[in-house]
Design an enzyme around this catalytic site. Sequence first.
Site, PDB file in Angstrom:
ATOM      1  CE  LYS A 424      -3.763  -0.166   2.355  1.00 58.60           C
ATOM      2  NZ  LYS A 424      -4.792  -0.163   3.437  1.00 58.60           N
ATOM      3  CG  ASP A 517     -12.082   2.546   9.458  1.00 58.13           C
ATOM      4  OD1 ASP A 517     -13.322   2.603   9.348  1.00 58.13           O
ATOM      5  OD2 ASP A 517     -11.305   2.900   8.548  1.00 58.13           O
TER       6      ASP A 517
END
Length: 654
Positions: A424, A517
Amino acid sequence: MSRDGKEVLADFMLKRAMNKGTVFTAQSYKERWFVLTEESLTYYGGTLAKRGKAKGTICLNNVKTVETVEDGKLDDKINVFQIMHRTEKGEGYYTLYVVAQRPEQQKNWVDTLKQTIRDKGVTFLPKYHTGVWTKNLGHYNCCDQIDRNAPGCQVIPDDGLGAAQNNSTRSNLPPLPDIPKTNGTGGHRPVPAPRPPKREKEKDREKKIYIAAYDYKPCEDGDLELVTGSEYEILDDSRDHWWLAKNQNGEKGFIPANYVKKKFDLEIYEWYYKGVTRERSEQILKSEAREGCFMVRDSSTAGMYTLSIYTTETRQSVPSSSREGVVRHYHIKKNEQDRFYLAEKHAFVTIPDLIYYHKHNAGGIATRLKAPPAKNKNAPVTAGFGHSKWELDRNDLELFEVLGSGCFGTVHKGKWHGRVVAAKMMKERTMSEDAFLEEAKTMTQLSHPNLVQLYGVVTKSKPLIIVTELMQYGALLTYLKRHKHRLLNKIDTLVDICIQVCNGMEYLESRSFIHRDLAARNCLVGDSQIIKVADFGLARYVIDDEYTSSTGTKFPVKWAPPEVLSFTRFSSKSDVWAFGVLMWEIFTCGQMPYDQMRNADVVDFVCTANKRLPKPEASPQRTYQIMMDCWKKDWEERPTFKTLKQILTKLEGS
């Protein structure tokens, strides 16, 4: 049935070589089938699944001692018993040492041997050695007698199973004199000074012997190479995921804990599938579609196991070409004698014994067991790329095609030293990098089968790159939307997805780690519909409008509970609220929660009006009740992930 009498007992155990060499190593111990009949004890070669050729036989009439051996006296092994017997030609005595897998197996063999031999009218010796005679030291390690034919140092207890006999009953046996300790030249040898007693910790410490289930090549100095099938002694297992081990050559280093399995544990068997749910067992077995394909898995009842087996419909009215395959599930039960069984009249001391029997006999189940599914041979992920490696060199990382992109940056498929990974690449100013890097080292050490593994980060070049495990099928949210029509009718599959997420979250909860999250977009899907939680803890460091409440605080508003919306108070119980919203996403197959509301409206709806999301059409009332329990206004009244896992597991297949 043996040719020399009725078979009384059979088991798969370890045998130590007799009278060979001076130093005993791991190679001195062989796995053997032991078969006791009314006339003899025979040990065979072969494997657990198949008995091989006979390697040796002891006539029960020649047995003179059957007793346990004190733990640790035989090469630090436990659950050992001994069988002292006269040779067929009567020229001396030998002792067979057998290592049982468990204390109850050891006791069962000692008791059964004594009873069988007593029934033949055989007389035992009055004493036995609690330890063993070692050729390299030249004495018994229980009493320091230096002749292997010296009488025992411990009187055999009168236990009713081969009671102790008086010396006067031994007139028909070859003598076992109390030989004086000599120096070999006729003179008396000085009695050795007593050895200092072992410290309690040394005496009681059990060697932890494990077998490598996968190869492992060291990634950094201090790691130890693993070779599949080899034995390793674990010296320090105080860390969760990296253990200090020693190989058979005496070399020491760190190994990934999930690459080794304890010897004799169920995990060494290819038919045991740890942590597989009922739903996933059916998927795996149906994908194989082979008659008699089976697995043993953990039952929903803690500490118990279930046998799952694939079979075709046997109704005669249905043509064989169109018979539908089904998966049958059988709880492995225990009787009053603590033996395992599927059909009560066929009970066994161990689960491997039970499996061996049902491979040769249906014995009351749908079909005879054939073979387990072909397991994924890929090695599991490790907690980081080494026992302390978390900061990665950009030059070691190869990047390939883009797998996805978002507000944080792009995700590439990549390779690190030949291992396929996801990389990422973070856009600048999308996260607080310094704060994240402080915790990255800790996050690499969070490892669980239902968490996406963080391997490490590239920090010394820009952009910042987060390197993780690659999940083949991407985000759960996308997967749910793509397969909506198939999944909405499969409640068990949807419950299984919830259970897998709950497993990962229970692990984070047990380590006091808050996700912040949790949502379908942050769970990923891999082979065999494995679900893993991703991006745990990252929400603290991101900078994005999607995470901004009406008060300017940054977090995912539509997944947040009242205490977060009002006071920014995060805890594992705020993750539980988010899990309830995630369950709602799963049972709507990817619908956006509060899809007609802005963030400010959601705050009013949840906090002021104290309202909740409606029941999804596909959700049974019992699963919606779990969601409502997760959405209780008082955070203390919400269940823990451990409790949620128990509730969901009981729902599965009901």
